[in-house]
Enzyme design. Structure first.
Site, short mmCIF file in Angstrom:
data_model
loop_
_atom_site.label_atom_id
_atom_site.label_comp_id
_atom_site.label_asym_id
_atom_site.label_seq_id
_atom_site.Cartn_x
_atom_site.Cartn_y
_atom_site.Cartn_z
N ASP A 1 12.94 -24.34 -26.39
CA ASP A 1 12.32 -23.80 -25.18
C ASP A 1 10.86 -24.21 -25.06
OD1 ASP A 1 14.53 -22.54 -24.29
OD2 ASP A 1 13.93 -20.53 -24.94
N LYS B 1 12.24 -23.23 -19.71
CA LYS B 1 12.03 -22.52 -18.45
C LYS B 1 10.56 -22.20 -18.44
CE LYS B 1 16.34 -19.94 -18.56
NZ LYS B 1 16.74 -19.97 -17.16
N MET C 1 5.10 -11.18 -20.34
CA MET C 1 5.11 -11.80 -19.01
C MET C 1 4.40 -10.90 -17.99
SD MET C 1 9.05 -13.17 -19.16
CE MET C 1 9.66 -11.81 -20.16
#
Ligand code: SAH
Length: 260
Positions: free
Chosen positions: A39, A61, A176
Site C-alpha cells: 500500500d 489507495k 485520517m
C-alpha cells in the site's frame, strides 16, 4: 518461524514507518515472499528489505481515491496465490486497523486460499509513542477510542457517535482526521469537551520526517493549516498529550550525554 507455503497469502502489518518496528514474522515474510503487494503507506525502506527477485506490486489507495478497487486487489491476491506464489500482502500499521485486512481475509477464506494474519504496530499507538504520548496513562484514562475521521465517501463519518465518544472516552485517537479536524473538534466541544483540551497532530510518525504539532481542541485545525503540516497524520485528543512535554524521548535523544 512458520513455513511460508507456496499458494498462500500472508496479510502483514508493516508498522507506521520505522523499519525497526517490523515484527520477526514480517521480516521472515519479506525474506521468503515471491510477490509483495503493498500500500501507499508502506515505507520505502521496508520494501527494500524484500527478497531480491520478489515481485513488487503497488496496490495503493491515496486520499480516499479508490485505485484500484478493493475487490480488484482481493482478486489479484487470489490469482497470485492460485499461480503458486507466496504472496505477501503488506499494509501500513496493522492490517486490521482501518486497513481493510478483514475484507481481504474474507475474500481469501471464501476462495479457500490459506492465509495468515501478522499484526503490525498501528499508528495510533506506535506513532504516538514516538511523539512521547502514551495512549493510556493511569490517573488520566482507563479507556481510549480509535476512530476514523474520514468515511469512504470523504465526509465526516456519520456512523460515528461523536457525542458518545466525547462523553465516554477521555482519550480519542483519530485516523485520517486532518481534513475534517475543524468539524470534528466542533462536535466534540459541542458535546462538552473543553476547548482548551490538548491535541497533538503527529505527521509521518516514526519516519525521519516526523513532525508533531501540539495545540488545543479549539485551535488545532487552524494551527494545522498555518503550520502546513502534511499527511499522513495521527491525531490525539486528551490529557495524555501533556505528557509529551516530559516524555519526548525522540526529540531528546540528541541531548543525552555522549550523543553525537
Ligand atoms: N492500518 C494503518 C492505518 C491505515 S488508515 C495503521 O494501523 O496504522 C491510514 C491512516 O493511518 C492515515 O491517514 C493516518 O491517520 C494513519 N497513519 C498511518 N501511518 C501513519 C504515520 N506514519 N504517521 C501518522 N499517521 C499515520
Amino acid at each position: 518461524m512458520p513455513d511460508f507455503m507456496p499458494g498462500s497469502v500472508w496479510l502483514v502489518g508493516a508498522g507506521p514507518g520505522d523499519p525497526g518496528l517490523l515484527s520477526a514474522l514480517a521480516l521472515h515474510a519479506l525474506d521468503h515472499a515471491d510477490s509483495v503487494v503493498y500500500d501507499a503507506l508502506v515505507d520505502r525502506r521496508i520494501l527494500a528489505l524484500a527478497r531480491p527477485g520478489a515481485g513488487l506490486d503497488y496496490a495503493g489507495k491515496r486520499g480516499g481515491r479508490p485505485s484500484p478497487s478493493q475487490p480488484g486487489i482481493s482478486a489479484h491476491l487470489i490469482e497470485l496465490a492460485r499461480a503458486g506464489q507466496r504472496v505477501l500482502r503488506l499494509k501500513g500499521g496493522d492490517p486490521c486497523v482501518f486497513g481493510r485486512g478483514g475484507e481481504e481475509a474474507l475474500a481469501l477464506a471464501e476462495a479457500k486460499i490459506p492465509f495468515r494474519i501478522v499484526p503490525g504496530i498501528t499508528a495510533g499507538i506506535g506513532g504516538l509513542a514516538y511523539a512521547g504520548i502514551p495512549v493510556t496513562h493511569r490517573d488520566v484514562n482507563s479507556a481510549v477510542t480509535f476512530v476514523t475521521g474520514h468515511s469512504s465517501d470523504g465526509a465526516v463519518p456519520d456512523g460515528v457517535d461523536w457525542e458518545a465518544i466525547a462523553r465516554g472516552s477521555p482519550v480519542i485517537v483519530i485516523y485520517m482526521g486532518l481534513r475534517h479536524l475543524a468539524a470534528i473538534a466542533a462536535r466534540l466541544i459541542a458535546a462538552g469537551r473543553a476547548p482548551g483540551e490538548p491535541v497533538a497532530i503527529v505527521s509521518k510518525a516514526t519516519t525521519p520526517d516526523q513532525r508533531v504539532l501540539v495545540s488545543t481542541l479549539a485551535e488545532a485545525a487552524a494551527a494545522a493549516t498555518a503550520s502546513g503540516i502534511e499527511g499522513p497524520t495521527i491525531i490525539a485528543v486528551g490529557e495524555v498529550v501533556r505528557l509529551r512535554a516530559t516524555l519526548d524521548w525522540l526529540g531528546d535523544i540528541g541531548k543525552w550525554p555522549g550523543a553525537g
